[in-house]
Design a protein around this motif. Sequence first.
Motif, PDB file in Angstrom:
ATOM      1  N   ARG A 117      33.450  46.229  41.766  1.00 31.77           N
ATOM      2  CA  ARG A 117      33.970  45.256  42.854  1.00 31.77           C
ATOM      3  C   ARG A 117      33.840  43.951  42.503  1.00 31.77           C
ATOM      4  O   ARG A 117      34.641  43.178  42.935  1.00 31.77           O
ATOM      5  CB  ARG A 117      32.926  45.311  44.317  1.00 31.77           C
ATOM      6  N   LYS A 118      32.798  43.553  41.913  1.00 37.05           N
ATOM      7  CA  LYS A 118      32.587  41.891  41.681  1.00 37.05           C
ATOM      8  C   LYS A 118      33.880  41.535  40.754  1.00 37.05           C
ATOM      9  O   LYS A 118      34.548  40.463  40.937  1.00 37.05           O
ATOM     10  CB  LYS A 118      31.333  41.800  40.987  1.00 37.05           C
ATOM     11  N   GLN A 119      34.206  42.283  39.614  1.00 34.02           N
ATOM     12  CA  GLN A 119      35.240  42.037  38.665  1.00 34.02           C
ATOM     13  C   GLN A 119      36.637  41.965  39.343  1.00 34.02           C
ATOM     14  O   GLN A 119      37.466  41.262  38.945  1.00 34.02           O
ATOM     15  CB  GLN A 119      35.187  42.769  37.515  1.00 34.02           C
ATOM     16  N   ALA A 120      36.722  43.290  40.454  1.00 36.53           N
ATOM     17  CA  ALA A 120      38.061  43.040  40.850  1.00 36.53           C
ATOM     18  C   ALA A 120      38.288  42.033  41.783  1.00 36.53           C
ATOM     19  O   ALA A 120      39.210  41.639  42.025  1.00 36.53           O
ATOM     20  CB  ALA A 120      38.122  44.603  41.782  1.00 36.53           C
ATOM     21  N   ALA A 121      37.056  41.624  42.466  1.00 33.31           N
ATOM     22  CA  ALA A 121      37.242  40.459  43.259  1.00 33.31           C
ATOM     23  C   ALA A 121      37.706  39.194  42.559  1.00 33.31           C
ATOM     24  O   ALA A 121      38.439  38.547  43.093  1.00 33.31           O
ATOM     25  CB  ALA A 121      36.067  40.443  44.224  1.00 33.31           C
ATOM     26  N   MET A 122      36.871  38.953  41.625  1.00 35.54           N
ATOM     27  CA  MET A 122      37.496  37.884  40.641  1.00 35.54           C
ATOM     28  C   MET A 122      38.815  37.821  40.386  1.00 35.54           C
ATOM     29  O   MET A 122      39.582  36.854  40.283  1.00 35.54           O
ATOM     30  CB  MET A 122      36.359  37.845  39.202  1.00 35.54           C
ATOM     31  N   ILE A 123      39.245  38.926  39.924  1.00 37.36           N
ATOM     32  CA  ILE A 123      40.687  39.317  39.400  1.00 37.36           C
ATOM     33  C   ILE A 123      41.630  38.907  40.570  1.00 37.36           C
ATOM     34  O   ILE A 123      42.796  38.474  40.562  1.00 37.36           O
ATOM     35  CB  ILE A 123      40.946  40.430  38.885  1.00 37.36           C
ATOM     36  N   LEU A 124      41.351  39.540  41.926  1.00 38.43           N
ATOM     37  CA  LEU A 124      42.382  39.151  42.927  1.00 38.43           C
ATOM     38  C   LEU A 124      42.313  37.756  43.326  1.00 38.43           C
ATOM     39  O   LEU A 124      43.323  37.334  43.920  1.00 38.43           O
ATOM     40  CB  LEU A 124      41.712  40.029  44.180  1.00 38.43           C
ATOM     41  N   ASN A 125      40.952  37.086  43.262  1.00 41.13           N
ATOM     42  CA  ASN A 125      41.240  35.762  43.700  1.00 41.13           C
ATOM     43  C   ASN A 125      42.197  35.025  42.847  1.00 41.13           C
ATOM     44  O   ASN A 125      42.828  34.021  43.079  1.00 41.13           O
ATOM     45  CB  ASN A 125      39.696  35.012  43.519  1.00 41.13           C
ATOM     46  N   GLU A 126      42.064  35.195  41.414  1.00 37.95           N
ATOM     47  CA  GLU A 126      43.072  34.529  40.376  1.00 37.95           C
ATOM     48  C   GLU A 126      44.572  34.917  40.828  1.00 37.95           C
ATOM     49  O   GLU A 126      45.195  34.242  40.245  1.00 37.95           O
ATOM     50  CB  GLU A 126      42.663  34.800  39.130  1.00 37.95           C
ATOM     51  N   LEU A 127      44.703  36.152  41.167  1.00 38.14           N
ATOM     52  CA  LEU A 127      46.229  36.583  41.152  1.00 38.14           C
ATOM     53  C   LEU A 127      46.677  35.905  42.493  1.00 38.14           C
ATOM     54  O   LEU A 127      47.972  35.756  42.528  1.00 38.14           O
ATOM     55  CB  LEU A 127      45.957  38.280  41.717  1.00 38.14           C
ATOM     56  N   VAL A 128      45.734  35.729  43.443  1.00 37.12           N
ATOM     57  CA  VAL A 128      46.601  35.011  44.548  1.00 37.12           C
ATOM     58  C   VAL A 128      46.763  33.604  44.160  1.00 37.12           C
ATOM     59  O   VAL A 128      47.907  32.893  44.580  1.00 37.12           O
ATOM     60  CB  VAL A 128      45.666  34.927  45.729  1.00 37.12           C
TER      61      VAL A 128
END
Length: 935
Positions: free
Chosen positions: A577-588
Amino acid sequence: MLGQNGPSGGGEKTFDSGANGETLRAQPGWHSLALFQSEKRCAFDRLRPLREEGCWAMAVFDTPQEAFGFLRPVCVQLTKAQTVENVEHLQAQLRAVGDSALQELQQYVLFPLRFALKTPGPKRERLLQSVVECLTSVLSATCVKDPGLLQELFSELSACLYSPASQKPAALSEELKLAVIRALSTLMHSAYGDIILAFYQPALLPRLGFAVSLLLDLTEQEKSKEIKTAAVHCLQVLLLQCECGDHPRSLDESEQMELGDLFASFLPGISTALTRVITGDFKQGHSTVVSSLRLFHKTVGFIMADEQLRRISGAQAMPAVEQRVAELMIHRKADWVKNTGAKLALLLKRIIECVSIHPHWKVRLELVELVETLLVKCGQSLVESASPLLKALVSLVNDESPQVQVRCSKTLRHLADQQVVVGSRAFTDILSENLHSLATSLPRLMNSQDDQGKFSTLSLLLGYLKLLGPKVNLVLHSMAHLQRLSKALIQVLELDVTDVKVVEERRWHTHELSASPEAPATARPWNHVQRRYFRFFTDERVFLLLRQICQLLGCYGNLYLLVDHFLELYRESVVYRKQAAMILNELVIGAAGLEVVVEGLYAKSPQASPEDLRDSITAVLEEYTSQENWYLVTCIEAEEMGGEFTVQPPGLPAITSGAHTCQVASFQAGSKPSPTICTMNSNIWQICIQLEGIGHLAYALGQDFRLLLMSALYPTLEKAGDQSLLISQAAMGAMMDMCLACGYDSLQHLINDNSDYLVNGISLNLRHLAQHPHTPKVLEVMLRNSDASLLPLVADVVQDVLATLDQFHDTRAASFVGVLHALLAALAQWYPATGQPPEQSVGQEDSHWSRRATLEKGPAATTATTTTTTSITAEDLEQFVLNYLKEKEAAEGNVSDVDDEEAVLPGSQERGSSRQLSAAHSFYQKEVSQGPRMT
């Protein structure tokens, strides 16, 4: 002084001794040579003081006759006695001879020098060095026009570097070796016209190969950087690849082919020796490596040039030479080209691996030149090397040196514009294949490499994304490659959650809940990223590269596909979850086109439409603020507190009335063991990352994020009041990002403009405190970050707080006392002791002028004002408590007949008020004695 031509214009030279005014004339002509030399010796003796003082301003002897008479004695003397003094004497005499005269006397002057070199027996190194330096000065001022002389001088100088006994380079002094190498370079540059081409004949191949091997040995074995660099430069001159421009003319096609066949015999030895030098110790200096790289790609680019190889026919006849020479000759047929290309691919791979991480930027810059030369000139013959060469070029796109970055970008754009075809594949097709291959091996590389290896691999990945641009979707649409790429990113971004300080850092001061109303949010949200530590790397550059990679994926990739994929990983496991959230933040951020710097083949053009961006942001926001992802255990006290309430079942619909209603934690107290330090650390970091993500989402959407404020602001205010310092800081940063994105001047403006729905949500949730235990924190943060205009809206809510406090005074008193403390602090700030309540809001400047006006009235006015204000405040507080107690008793049905009678009997009203006041006083003392219990 040295005179000019006399008035007669007959070419006579006059020599004024300068001492007695006596003038001597040198008569031209070869007759009366004895008289001439006698006069010359006399003139020279008289001019010796001037020569010793360095007063020779120009050449004195411009005709061969004069120069011959002047040089003959010293040449004869040197032939008789080979000493250092005689050589130095000759070299000094040569300064007085013009170049044209010296050209006519070249072989005459070279004879004693060559004789000194060829004299049998041991010779002192100092003598050899003087002879070679004098020979170099003669060759630098003249041209060699005799092919035989060129060959003989070349052999004699080469022999100076060789030891027949050991069959290796002779053990000479560094000065002598350097002098011989420079003499060889000067000799090849002095060859005139077609004489140089006559030297490169198959019959002279052994002699040429002997010199090449000697120079390669010196390049590898010598310790002196100067000798190594000079040897490489001499090899460039010898192979006609120097850049000095001294060679008389360029080569035509037939000459290039003949030289290519001749030099092909040296290619194995040159390429392997230079590879050892290039991949050697960094301590040898960058200049040697740069020179070796330049010689490597120029030699390979000449011998393996596609333009030459296309013109070679399979039935080409070999030249008629001796058997031993014929064995050395190479005919560049298709089989030879294929085999040589395969062997060069191995060498190039070694070179790229070493040079791409070389600490000096000039070496990496020369690697860019090597790649461009070989891809442009040898795209067909070195087809097996195309992929590694492009890989090296892509890895340098993000080089730390600006010079390398600029040169690399220009090279890539040039290759794309020229539509370079390597083998049968286009330039972009090779890039796509390399990206596929890298995505396949990325998880293994991230698991096995150190920080430097990870940095190099991720730099390569970033370079491919920059260069491919929208074509990166060809890789992303392959589910297998997308899974490998995402798993590698998830793996390398795993956080280290073992630090106990994350849990220990608590928010003890209430002022940390407030932000300065005069300080607008001006920083970008990605500057709010908190310092975090990762399991598999410690280099901060790796994290920056990972962020850039995710941003480029969002910029050029299919946003719907990427968001859906990483949300699925987010839900799949708590570990992700933490890694996926970091990636989603940068994707946006990348999809919105923010801070995405592209220097590749495509301009920055975000692929996501505003509608797609809004829908993706909404989906991410809903996932972040969902019950199971927002209310996590961050301390032992929170878990124990959560066990005191009944958890809302997942299927129970939340209460909604235009306000955000919080969901409770998704765990049952007692249903699982107490959380460990690592679990609480992980939960804290997950909430922080999600709060940072809300700031990212707001900034990416801009003013359109106002539509999502009702879903984002309330839970963010909850986390701003959290006892964890990291969570509280992240929440305050997220709210500042909302201010910046939505156009609010300050956090106070943000809260005031949305206070109606916030207050409504607080009021509704207070009635169901068991399901919404964090509600008091929202009101507390609002009170500490707003102004007096909020007071009319929260008046009823304060009544609800007091009513709820009566119901949960044994379990929730600390939270409510904190709210009441915030209310009193806000009242003291909003209504200072000036006697003049503000009309709307009281700021710092208004308070200052009110206090100044009061002070100007004098001490009496100040005292009266203070007394009046204090009296009014005490009465208001007393009446408020009395009304509250009365309403409480009435609500509980504790209204007795005695109370009714007291209401009508004379004097009963005073007695009732006294009793209520006594009860209020005892209640107030009880609450104050307990104080706010900070968890």
